[in-house]
Design a protein around this motif. Structure first.
Motif, short mmCIF file in Angstrom:
data_model
loop_
_atom_site.label_atom_id
_atom_site.label_comp_id
_atom_site.label_asym_id
_atom_site.label_seq_id
_atom_site.Cartn_x
_atom_site.Cartn_y
_atom_site.Cartn_z
N LYS A 214 1.10 -1.14 0.00
CA LYS A 214 -0.13 0.12 0.29
C LYS A 214 0.89 1.60 -0.15
N TYR A 215 1.92 1.47 1.32
CA TYR A 215 2.80 2.65 0.57
C TYR A 215 3.73 2.65 0.47
N ARG A 216 4.08 1.75 -0.32
CA ARG A 216 5.28 1.26 -1.41
C ARG A 216 6.51 1.71 -1.02
N THR A 217 7.18 1.62 0.63
CA THR A 217 7.64 2.11 1.15
C THR A 217 8.70 0.56 2.10
N PRO A 218 10.12 0.30 2.16
CA PRO A 218 10.80 -0.89 2.19
C PRO A 218 10.59 -0.63 4.06
N TRP A 219 9.40 -1.63 4.45
CA TRP A 219 8.51 -1.53 5.55
C TRP A 219 9.41 -2.52 6.29
N LYS A 220 9.44 -3.31 5.88
CA LYS A 220 10.28 -4.16 6.36
C LYS A 220 11.76 -3.79 7.32
N MET A 221 12.52 -3.50 6.59
CA MET A 221 14.05 -2.68 6.83
C MET A 221 13.67 -1.09 7.68
N THR A 222 12.43 -1.36 7.46
CA THR A 222 12.42 0.37 8.38
C THR A 222 12.06 0.09 9.74
N ILE A 223 11.00 -1.10 10.14
CA ILE A 223 10.64 -1.14 11.60
C ILE A 223 11.46 -1.77 11.63
N PHE A 224 12.63 -2.14 11.60
CA PHE A 224 13.70 -3.62 12.23
C PHE A 224 14.98 -2.28 12.49
N THR A 225 15.19 -1.64 11.59
CA THR A 225 16.14 -0.42 12.29
C THR A 225 15.24 0.79 13.12
N GLY A 226 13.88 0.89 13.53
CA GLY A 226 13.62 1.62 14.17
C GLY A 226 13.33 1.19 15.33
N ILE A 227 13.05 -0.13 15.82
CA ILE A 227 13.05 -0.98 16.84
C ILE A 227 14.29 -1.57 17.64
N VAL A 228 15.89 -1.14 16.78
CA VAL A 228 16.91 -0.83 17.20
C VAL A 228 16.93 0.46 17.41
N VAL A 229 17.02 1.26 17.25
CA VAL A 229 16.60 2.46 17.54
C VAL A 229 16.69 3.03 19.09
N ALA A 230 15.01 2.79 18.68
CA ALA A 230 14.35 2.52 20.14
C ALA A 230 15.57 1.59 21.62
N ILE A 231 15.59 0.93 21.54
CA ILE A 231 16.18 0.43 22.21
C ILE A 231 17.21 0.86 22.87
N ALA A 232 18.19 0.83 21.51
CA ALA A 232 19.30 2.03 22.23
C ALA A 232 19.40 2.89 22.76
N ALA A 233 17.90 4.49 22.29
CA ALA A 233 17.89 5.23 23.13
C ALA A 233 16.99 5.04 24.60
N ALA A 234 16.77 4.55 24.63
CA ALA A 234 15.73 3.68 25.50
C ALA A 234 17.20 3.51 26.78
N PHE A 235 17.94 3.14 27.13
CA PHE A 235 18.90 2.57 28.13
C PHE A 235 20.11 2.99 28.22
N PHE A 236 20.69 4.02 26.86
CA PHE A 236 21.93 4.66 26.55
C PHE A 236 21.84 6.35 26.35
N PRO A 237 23.05 6.96 27.69
CA PRO A 237 23.12 8.46 27.08
C PRO A 237 24.01 8.86 25.97
N VAL A 238 23.40 9.97 25.51
CA VAL A 238 23.37 10.77 24.69
C VAL A 238 25.42 11.11 24.29
N GLY A 239 26.04 10.88 25.34
CA GLY A 239 27.74 10.99 24.83
C GLY A 239 28.34 9.25 24.51
N GLN A 240 27.47 8.61 24.81
CA GLN A 240 27.97 7.39 24.68
C GLN A 240 27.57 6.96 23.23
N LEU A 241 26.38 6.88 22.73
CA LEU A 241 25.95 6.64 21.94
C LEU A 241 26.87 7.39 20.18
N ALA A 242 26.41 8.41 20.80
CA ALA A 242 27.58 9.60 19.56
C ALA A 242 28.82 9.27 19.59
#
Length: 527
Positions: A392-420
């Motif tokens: 329907k949306y014509r976007t690479p939805w599988k890799m986008t959702i997978f990437t979003g989940i990984v991003v959310a998990i890292a953002a939830a538990f690590f400080p900005v400086g260490q992530l950078a």
């Protein structure tokens, strides 16, 4: 042999033509895209972390990081103008040094984009929570608005949950951006120029209000931690972290396949966006240091603390209870600086601007990650199902959702400086490989047309390579170790899956005239 698979530039260009994206971006749009990707958490948030590492000496750190980024940009410009296809450093390495090293670069870019997006999510959370607190007096409890503090006892990680457990706002913004990208990237790209304008206005307001209030005494001592400190401290250590503030310009080369006249416009977009952002960064850093001071926090023994450790979190909490927390402890350094120099309304507006505009950086990072996935899957190195397009949306939805989940998990538990810092390790490796690729290609294919030639290439490219290596070696130890561990995981995936599924290894090459994949040579045995 494991270094025998080199994909010719002609084959890469043919592949791009057979499965190309619509070319619609000009030089101005590329420059805006670059500024939009560059100006983000790096300057809005990491200014405080840089001040903790180098004090007023972070001014030199910005210059050093900007210089390394500039020489890397010149190398990028030559390759991007020659190979105007998606994939950035991954594609360039594939053409010059072969499949194995290209895989490692692509794998490092995955680390760069995903972790960078997580860092921006954490930075956004700090500004949003600060804005809500200063305008309404309300806010989430600390355990829901900050992740835990991390430290190391030798090689054993330690976690302190006393100042935070999970960063809920960071999770929410990661989810919202992922959802937007699944719905469609064209709509999200259309607002990029507006969001870039908001960020530029916010930084300009900060500069205009802070410059007249600079005090010379705030720049002394200029180098409280020296040039080379321990475990990421000092001017060079701060430069290694501040490098994150410039990351994003390679998103311009990633978009080369969607660019009109890329031979001309890509170099303009790269160098133009980098130059504009560097000027802003130096003026903003001077404004923070000169108005409220930026001396690092020390422990009871007088030692400077790392900006993301447990000791630093405890010391900042103690100073906050006393009402004397310095700017280096702030999660919203620019907005807090304006409040301290009696511009609370403008400070809140800068916080609002960051809250509105930073999600565009998250969007660009996740978008860039999916494009790297797309190109690697197109080459057969990752499962091609990852590039499945939503019906329907014509976007690479599988890799986008997978990437979003990984991003959310890292953002939830690590400080900005260490992530950078972790993101920087992947970025510096990719830039290092690009600098090598420019020199190798000058030797192996000197007659190929180069719409943009890196000036003084035998000086610029070695400086870029050595600069990237030097900054990497001055990252904190943990950030340094993430890259080889991540790389080892990548090698396992390559030898157990990617090498046997590679289109190049199987003799499959896309031929645009036929519009399909055909075998060009007998399938070689897998080493």
């Amino acid at each position: 042999m494991i270094f025998d698979r080199i994909k010719s530039l002609d084959a890469i260009l043919a592949t791009a033509e057979s499965k190309s994206l619509h070319r619609s971006l000009g030089a101005f749009q590329l420059t805006m895209l670059g500024i939009g990707a560059i100006i983000g958490t790096g300057i809005f948030v990491l200014t405080a972390a840089a001040a903790q590492k180098a004090g007023p000496g972070m001014m030199f750190s910005f210059v050093i990081a900007g210089f390394v980024c500039a020489v890397a940009a010149l190398c990028y410009s030559e390759l991007a103008s020659m190979v105007p296809v998606s994939g950035s450093a991954y594609t360039y390495t594939y053409a010059v040094m072969g499949e194995l090293l290209a895989w490692m670069v692509g794998w490092a870019l995955i680390l760069e984009y995903a972790v960078a997006a997580s860092a921006v999510c954490v930075g956004w959370s700090g500004y949003v929570m600060g804005l809500i607190q200063h305008t309404t007096g309300l806010g989430l409890p600390e355990f829901l608005s900050s992740g835990p503090a991390w430290g190391f006892s030798g090689f054993i990680p330690t976690v302190d949950f006393s100042h935070g457990v999970v960063n809920l706002p960071a999770i929410l913004v990661a989810g919202a951006v992922t959802w937007l990208l699944v719905l469609g990237t064209s709509e999200s790209a259309s607002v990029n120029a507006v969001l870039v304008g908001i960020k530029i206005v916010a930084l300009t307001a900060f500069i205009v209000l802070s410059m007249p209030l600079l005090k010379g005494e705030n720049f002394s001592p200029l180098l409280p931690t020296g040039i080379l400190g321990h475990d990421g401290l000092g001017v060079i250590g701060a430069a290694a972290s501040i490098f994150f503030a410039y990351v994003g310009f390679d998103a311009v080369s990633t978009a080369a396949e969607e660019t009109k006249n890329p031979q001309r416009n890509v170099p303009i977009g790269l160098i133009g966006s980098l130059g504009i952002c560097t000027i802003f960064y130096l003026l903003v850093a001077a404004g923070v240091v000169g108005t409220v001071g930026a001396q690092p926090v020390r422990d009871a023994a007088g030692m400077v603390l790392g900006p993301d450790g447990i000791g630093f979190a405890n010391r900042c909490a103690e100073l906050a209870r006393e009402g004397t927390a310095p700017i280096v402890c702030s999660k919203e350094a620019l907005a807090e600086t304006l409040r301290r120099i009696n511009f609370p309304l403008i400070g809140n507006l800068v916080g609002l601007a960051a809250s509105i505009a930073l999600p565009s950086v998250i969007l660009m990072m996740i978008y860039g990650q999916t494009r790297i996935f797309f190109v690697m899957a197109r080459d057969g190195l990752l499962p091609e199902s990852l590039s499945d397009v939503h019906p329907k949306y014509r976007t690479p939805w599988k890799m986008t959702i997978f990437t979003g989940i990984v991003v959310a998990i890292a953002a939830a538990f690590f400080p900005v400086g260490q992530l950078a810092d972790i993101s920087n390790s992947g970025t510096l490796f990719a830039f290092f490989m690009v600098a090598l690729a420019v020199m190798i290609l000058r030797r192996t294919d000197p007659k190929r047309h180069r719409p943009f030639r890196t000036p003084l290439v035998w000086i610029i490219a070695p400086i870029a390579a050595l600069g990237c290596l030097g900054l990497y070696l001055n990252l904190p130890f943990v950030a340094q170790m993430v890259l080889p561990v991540w790389g080892a995981i990548g090698l396992l995936i390559y030898f157990f899956y990617s090498r046997s599924h590679s289109h190049l290894g199987r003799g499959i090459l896309e031929v645009p005239e036929l519009g399909k994949d055909v075998p060009q040579q007998p399938v070689p045995p897998i080493d």
